[in-house]
Design a protein around this motif. Structure first.
Motif, mmCIF file in Angstrom:
data_model
loop_
_atom_site.group_PDB
_atom_site.id
_atom_site.type_symbol
_atom_site.label_atom_id
_atom_site.label_comp_id
_atom_site.label_asym_id
_atom_site.label_seq_id
_atom_site.Cartn_x
_atom_site.Cartn_y
_atom_site.Cartn_z
ATOM 1 N N ASN A 107 -3.230 -82.395 12.341
ATOM 2 C CA ASN A 107 -3.994 -83.367 11.214
ATOM 3 C C ASN A 107 -3.901 -82.999 9.939
ATOM 4 O OD1 ASN A 107 -4.150 -85.562 13.220
ATOM 5 N ND2 ASN A 107 -6.208 -84.956 13.579
ATOM 6 N N GLU A 143 -0.508 -83.067 8.550
ATOM 7 C CA GLU A 143 -0.197 -84.386 8.132
ATOM 8 C C GLU A 143 0.413 -84.953 9.438
ATOM 9 O OE1 GLU A 143 1.933 -84.994 4.569
ATOM 10 O OE2 GLU A 143 0.256 -84.240 3.726
ATOM 11 N N LYS A 176 0.023 -86.897 12.557
ATOM 12 C CA LYS A 176 -1.239 -88.024 13.304
ATOM 13 C C LYS A 176 -0.805 -88.583 14.568
ATOM 14 C CE LYS A 176 -2.901 -87.650 8.953
ATOM 15 N NZ LYS A 176 -4.031 -86.883 8.713
ATOM 16 N N ASN A 177 0.397 -88.408 15.147
ATOM 17 C CA ASN A 177 0.580 -88.964 16.438
ATOM 18 C C ASN A 177 0.532 -88.023 17.491
ATOM 19 O OD1 ASN A 177 1.459 -90.879 18.329
ATOM 20 N ND2 ASN A 177 3.571 -91.024 17.455
#
Lengths: 126, 152
Positions: free
Chosen positions: A25, A28, A30-31
Protein backbone atom coordinates in the motif's frame (compact mmCIF):
# COMPACT_ATOMS: atom_id res chain seq x y z
CA UNK A 1 2.94 -2.72 -15.35
CA UNK A 2 0.80 -0.14 -13.56
CA UNK A 3 0.14 0.15 -9.87
CA UNK A 4 -3.31 -1.37 -10.51
CA UNK A 5 -1.93 -4.88 -11.05
CA UNK A 6 -3.43 -7.55 -8.78
CA UNK A 7 -0.83 -8.93 -6.33
CA UNK A 8 -1.45 -12.26 -4.55
CA UNK A 9 0.24 -12.41 -1.11
CA UNK A 10 0.62 -15.91 0.35
CA UNK A 11 1.77 -16.53 3.96
CA UNK A 12 0.40 -18.70 6.77
CA UNK A 13 1.03 -15.94 9.32
CA UNK A 14 -1.68 -13.27 9.11
CA UNK A 15 0.74 -10.74 10.64
CA UNK A 16 3.21 -11.18 7.80
CA UNK A 17 0.43 -10.90 5.20
CA UNK A 18 -0.61 -7.61 6.83
CA UNK A 19 2.99 -6.33 6.89
CA UNK A 20 3.50 -7.13 3.21
CA UNK A 21 0.11 -5.61 2.30
CA UNK A 22 0.97 -2.46 4.28
CA UNK A 23 4.29 -2.16 2.43
CA UNK A 24 2.55 -2.67 -0.92
CA UNK A 25 0.00 0.00 0.00
CA UNK A 26 2.88 2.37 0.81
CA UNK A 27 4.27 1.60 -2.64
CA UNK A 28 0.81 2.52 -4.05
CA UNK A 29 -0.17 -1.03 -4.97
CA UNK A 30 -3.79 -1.20 -3.82
CA UNK A 31 -5.16 -4.25 -5.63
CA UNK A 32 -4.06 -7.04 -3.26
CA UNK A 33 -5.54 -10.45 -2.48
CA UNK A 34 -4.13 -12.91 0.04
CA UNK A 35 -4.09 -16.59 0.95
CA UNK A 36 -2.79 -18.60 3.91
CA UNK A 37 -1.13 -21.43 1.96
CA UNK A 38 -0.40 -22.72 -1.52
CA UNK A 39 -3.67 -24.62 -1.84
CA UNK A 40 -5.76 -21.54 -1.06
CA UNK A 41 -3.55 -19.48 -3.40
CA UNK A 42 -4.12 -21.90 -6.32
CA UNK A 43 -7.84 -21.64 -5.64
CA UNK A 44 -7.63 -17.84 -5.98
CA UNK A 45 -5.57 -18.11 -9.20
CA UNK A 46 -8.26 -20.32 -10.73
CA UNK A 47 -11.05 -17.93 -9.75
CA UNK A 48 -9.75 -14.46 -10.61
CA UNK A 49 -7.03 -12.72 -12.63
CA UNK A 50 -3.74 -12.22 -10.76
CA UNK A 51 -0.70 -10.38 -12.18
CA UNK A 52 1.99 -10.96 -9.54
CA UNK A 53 2.70 -13.41 -6.69
CA UNK A 54 4.56 -12.87 -3.39
CA UNK A 55 4.77 -16.09 -1.35
CA UNK A 56 6.28 -17.49 1.83
CA UNK A 57 8.10 -20.86 1.73
CA UNK A 58 7.15 -22.67 4.96
CA UNK A 59 3.39 -23.13 5.02
CA UNK A 60 1.05 -26.00 5.93
CA UNK A 61 -0.94 -27.98 3.31
CA UNK A 62 1.12 -26.75 0.34
CA UNK A 63 4.52 -25.11 0.85
CA UNK A 64 5.74 -22.12 -1.13
CA UNK A 65 8.16 -24.21 -3.21
CA UNK A 66 5.39 -26.67 -4.13
CA UNK A 67 3.11 -23.73 -4.94
CA UNK A 68 5.86 -22.23 -7.15
CA UNK A 69 6.25 -25.55 -9.01
CA UNK A 70 2.45 -25.74 -9.49
CA UNK A 71 2.40 -22.19 -10.88
CA UNK A 72 5.31 -22.80 -13.26
CA UNK A 73 3.75 -26.12 -14.34
CA UNK A 74 0.44 -24.56 -15.40
CA UNK A 75 0.39 -22.75 -18.76
CA UNK A 76 -2.22 -20.29 -17.48
CA UNK A 77 0.04 -19.01 -14.68
CA UNK A 78 3.60 -19.95 -15.69
CA UNK A 79 4.40 -16.41 -16.90
CA UNK A 80 3.52 -14.71 -13.58
CA UNK A 81 6.32 -12.94 -11.67
CA UNK A 82 6.89 -14.86 -8.42
CA UNK A 83 8.81 -13.49 -5.42
CA UNK A 84 9.64 -15.89 -2.58
CA UNK A 85 9.76 -14.02 0.78
CA UNK A 86 11.08 -16.41 3.39
CA UNK A 87 13.19 -16.93 6.51
CA UNK A 88 15.01 -19.72 4.64
CA UNK A 89 18.25 -18.02 3.62
CA UNK A 90 20.49 -21.04 3.09
CA UNK A 91 22.27 -21.30 -0.26
CA UNK A 92 20.62 -24.67 -0.96
CA UNK A 93 17.15 -23.13 -0.49
CA UNK A 94 17.90 -20.29 -2.90
CA UNK A 95 19.27 -22.73 -5.49
CA UNK A 96 16.17 -24.94 -5.14
CA UNK A 97 13.89 -21.92 -5.64
CA UNK A 98 15.85 -20.71 -8.67
CA UNK A 99 15.69 -24.20 -10.20
CA UNK A 100 11.92 -24.20 -9.61
CA UNK A 101 11.64 -20.91 -11.51
CA UNK A 102 11.42 -18.19 -8.85
CA UNK A 103 11.70 -14.65 -10.21
CA UNK A 104 13.25 -13.02 -7.12
CA UNK A 105 14.13 -14.20 -3.60
CA UNK A 106 13.83 -12.10 -0.43
CA UNK A 107 15.19 -13.34 2.91
CA UNK A 108 13.35 -12.20 6.06
CA UNK A 109 13.90 -9.82 7.76
CA UNK A 110 13.51 -7.36 4.90
CA UNK A 111 12.94 -3.64 4.51
CA UNK A 112 10.25 -2.03 2.31
CA UNK A 113 13.08 -0.80 0.05
CA UNK A 114 14.25 -4.38 -0.53
CA UNK A 115 10.76 -5.55 -1.49
CA UNK A 116 10.29 -2.54 -3.79
CA UNK A 117 13.64 -3.25 -5.48
CA UNK A 118 12.72 -6.90 -6.09
CA UNK A 119 9.27 -6.00 -7.46
CA UNK A 120 10.83 -3.46 -9.82
CA UNK A 121 13.36 -6.05 -11.01
CA UNK A 122 10.52 -8.45 -11.79
CA UNK A 123 8.75 -5.72 -13.74
CA UNK A 124 11.91 -4.85 -15.64
CA UNK A 125 12.23 -1.44 -14.02
CA UNK A 126 15.04 -2.21 -11.58
CA UNK B 1 30.78 -23.54 19.50
CA UNK B 2 28.16 -22.22 21.93
CA UNK B 3 29.87 -18.80 21.82
CA UNK B 4 29.44 -18.72 18.02
CA UNK B 5 25.82 -19.86 18.38
CA UNK B 6 25.11 -17.16 20.99
CA UNK B 7 26.70 -14.50 18.76
CA UNK B 8 24.61 -15.69 15.79
CA UNK B 9 21.37 -15.45 17.78
CA UNK B 10 22.33 -12.01 19.15
CA UNK B 11 23.06 -10.66 15.67
CA UNK B 12 19.94 -12.27 14.20
CA UNK B 13 17.69 -10.93 16.97
CA UNK B 14 18.95 -7.36 16.65
CA UNK B 15 18.62 -7.45 12.84
CA UNK B 16 15.09 -8.91 12.88
CA UNK B 17 13.70 -6.46 15.47
CA UNK B 18 15.41 -3.40 14.00
CA UNK B 19 14.42 -4.23 10.39
CA UNK B 20 10.86 -5.45 10.92
CA UNK B 21 9.75 -3.43 13.99
CA UNK B 22 12.12 -0.42 13.95
CA UNK B 23 13.09 -1.36 17.52
CA UNK B 24 16.80 -1.78 18.29
CA UNK B 25 17.23 -4.10 21.28
CA UNK B 26 20.28 -4.12 23.54
CA UNK B 27 21.70 -7.56 24.31
CA UNK B 28 22.63 -8.39 27.90
CA UNK B 29 25.13 -10.98 29.08
CA UNK B 30 24.23 -14.55 28.07
CA UNK B 31 23.80 -16.98 30.98
CA UNK B 32 22.97 -20.62 31.66
CA UNK B 33 19.33 -20.95 32.70
CA UNK B 34 18.56 -23.16 35.67
CA UNK B 35 14.81 -23.73 35.33
CA UNK B 36 11.94 -23.94 32.81
CA UNK B 37 10.11 -20.78 33.91
CA UNK B 38 9.52 -18.34 31.05
CA UNK B 39 10.84 -14.82 31.60
CA UNK B 40 7.73 -13.26 30.08
CA UNK B 41 4.12 -13.71 29.00
CA UNK B 42 4.33 -15.00 25.43
CA UNK B 43 6.86 -17.43 23.94
CA UNK B 44 7.63 -18.57 20.41
CA UNK B 45 9.29 -22.01 20.27
CA UNK B 46 10.88 -23.67 17.26
CA UNK B 47 12.66 -27.00 16.80
CA UNK B 48 15.85 -27.31 14.76
CA UNK B 49 17.44 -30.41 13.25
CA UNK B 50 20.57 -31.05 11.19
CA UNK B 51 24.21 -30.77 12.27
CA UNK B 52 22.78 -29.95 15.70
CA UNK B 53 19.37 -30.79 17.18
CA UNK B 54 17.61 -28.56 19.64
CA UNK B 55 15.10 -25.81 20.29
CA UNK B 56 15.09 -22.02 20.24
CA UNK B 57 12.59 -19.88 22.11
CA UNK B 58 11.84 -16.16 22.18
CA UNK B 59 9.89 -14.87 25.21
CA UNK B 60 8.38 -11.37 25.38
CA UNK B 61 6.83 -9.53 28.28
CA UNK B 62 3.28 -8.46 27.46
CA UNK B 63 4.30 -4.80 27.26
CA UNK B 64 7.20 -5.50 24.90
CA UNK B 65 5.12 -7.85 22.69
CA UNK B 66 2.36 -5.25 22.31
CA UNK B 67 4.90 -2.56 21.37
CA UNK B 68 6.43 -4.81 18.73
CA UNK B 69 2.99 -5.67 17.30
CA UNK B 70 2.11 -1.97 17.17
CA UNK B 71 5.41 -1.12 15.49
CA UNK B 72 4.96 -3.87 12.90
CA UNK B 73 1.26 -3.41 12.13
CA UNK B 74 0.56 0.26 12.92
CA UNK B 75 -3.19 0.81 13.09
CA UNK B 76 -3.91 -2.51 11.38
CA UNK B 77 -4.41 -4.46 14.65
CA UNK B 78 -7.76 -6.29 14.51
CA UNK B 79 -7.44 -9.00 17.17
CA UNK B 80 -4.67 -8.12 19.61
CA UNK B 81 -4.31 -11.66 21.00
CA UNK B 82 -4.20 -13.36 17.60
CA UNK B 83 -1.92 -10.66 16.16
CA UNK B 84 0.46 -10.98 19.14
CA UNK B 85 0.52 -14.77 18.82
CA UNK B 86 1.18 -14.52 15.09
CA UNK B 87 3.84 -11.87 15.51
CA UNK B 88 5.79 -13.81 18.15
CA UNK B 89 5.68 -16.94 15.97
CA UNK B 90 6.91 -15.00 12.95
CA UNK B 91 9.66 -13.18 14.91
CA UNK B 92 10.85 -16.55 16.27
CA UNK B 93 10.84 -17.97 12.74
CA UNK B 94 12.84 -15.03 11.39
CA UNK B 95 15.40 -15.07 14.24
CA UNK B 96 15.88 -18.81 13.73
CA UNK B 97 16.24 -18.33 9.97
CA UNK B 98 18.74 -15.49 10.22
CA UNK B 99 20.81 -17.28 12.90
CA UNK B 100 20.85 -20.48 10.81
CA UNK B 101 22.01 -18.45 7.82
CA UNK B 102 24.90 -16.99 9.90
CA UNK B 103 25.80 -20.40 11.38
CA UNK B 104 25.80 -22.00 7.91
CA UNK B 105 28.78 -19.74 7.21
CA UNK B 106 30.57 -21.52 10.08
CA UNK B 107 29.70 -24.90 8.56
CA UNK B 108 26.70 -25.62 10.81
CA UNK B 109 23.60 -26.41 8.74
CA UNK B 110 20.18 -26.79 10.39
CA UNK B 111 16.56 -26.95 9.24
CA UNK B 112 13.64 -25.50 11.20
CA UNK B 113 10.17 -26.81 12.00
CA UNK B 114 7.07 -24.61 12.17
CA UNK B 115 7.08 -22.44 15.32
CA UNK B 116 4.52 -22.84 18.09
CA UNK B 117 3.43 -20.11 20.50
CA UNK B 118 2.68 -20.36 24.25
CA UNK B 119 0.81 -17.53 25.99
CA UNK B 120 -0.06 -16.85 29.62
CA UNK B 121 1.34 -15.65 32.94
CA UNK B 122 3.90 -17.95 34.61
CA UNK B 123 4.08 -20.43 31.72
CA UNK B 124 7.04 -22.78 31.31
CA UNK B 125 9.19 -23.55 28.28
CA UNK B 126 10.49 -27.09 27.86
CA UNK B 127 13.51 -27.40 25.59
CA UNK B 128 13.85 -30.88 24.13
CA UNK B 129 17.50 -31.43 25.05
CA UNK B 130 18.89 -32.17 28.50
CA UNK B 131 21.92 -29.98 27.69
CA UNK B 132 22.28 -26.59 29.45
CA UNK B 133 19.87 -23.88 28.28
CA UNK B 134 21.64 -20.69 27.17
CA UNK B 135 19.61 -17.50 27.64
CA UNK B 136 20.29 -14.05 26.20
CA UNK B 137 18.34 -11.19 27.81
CA UNK B 138 17.43 -8.18 25.67
CA UNK B 139 16.16 -4.76 26.71
CA UNK B 140 14.27 -2.24 24.59
CA UNK B 141 12.68 1.15 25.30
CA UNK B 142 9.39 -0.78 25.42
CA UNK B 143 10.27 -3.62 27.81
CA UNK B 144 12.26 -6.83 27.92
CA UNK B 145 12.43 -10.09 26.04
CA UNK B 146 14.81 -13.03 25.96
CA UNK B 147 16.12 -15.57 23.49
CA UNK B 148 16.99 -19.09 24.66
CA UNK B 149 18.56 -22.00 22.86
CA UNK B 150 19.45 -25.54 23.83
CA UNK B 151 21.31 -27.95 21.52
CA UNK B 152 22.54 -31.50 21.89
Amino acid sequence: MSKTMCILVVDDFATMRKIIKNILNQLEYKNIVDAEDGTAALDILNKRPVDFIISDWNMPKMTGIDFLRAVRGDKKFAHLPFIMVTAEGLQENIIEAVQAGVSQYVVKPFSPATLEEKINKCLGAG
Amino acid sequence: MSVEIAKAFMTATIEVLSTMAMITPKAGKPFVKKDNAASGDVTGLIGLTGDKTGTVSVTFTQKCALSVVKSMLGDDIQDVIQDTKDMVGEITNMISGKARQILAGDGLTMQAATPSVIMGKNHTVHHVSSEPIMAIPFTTDHGEFSVEFCFE
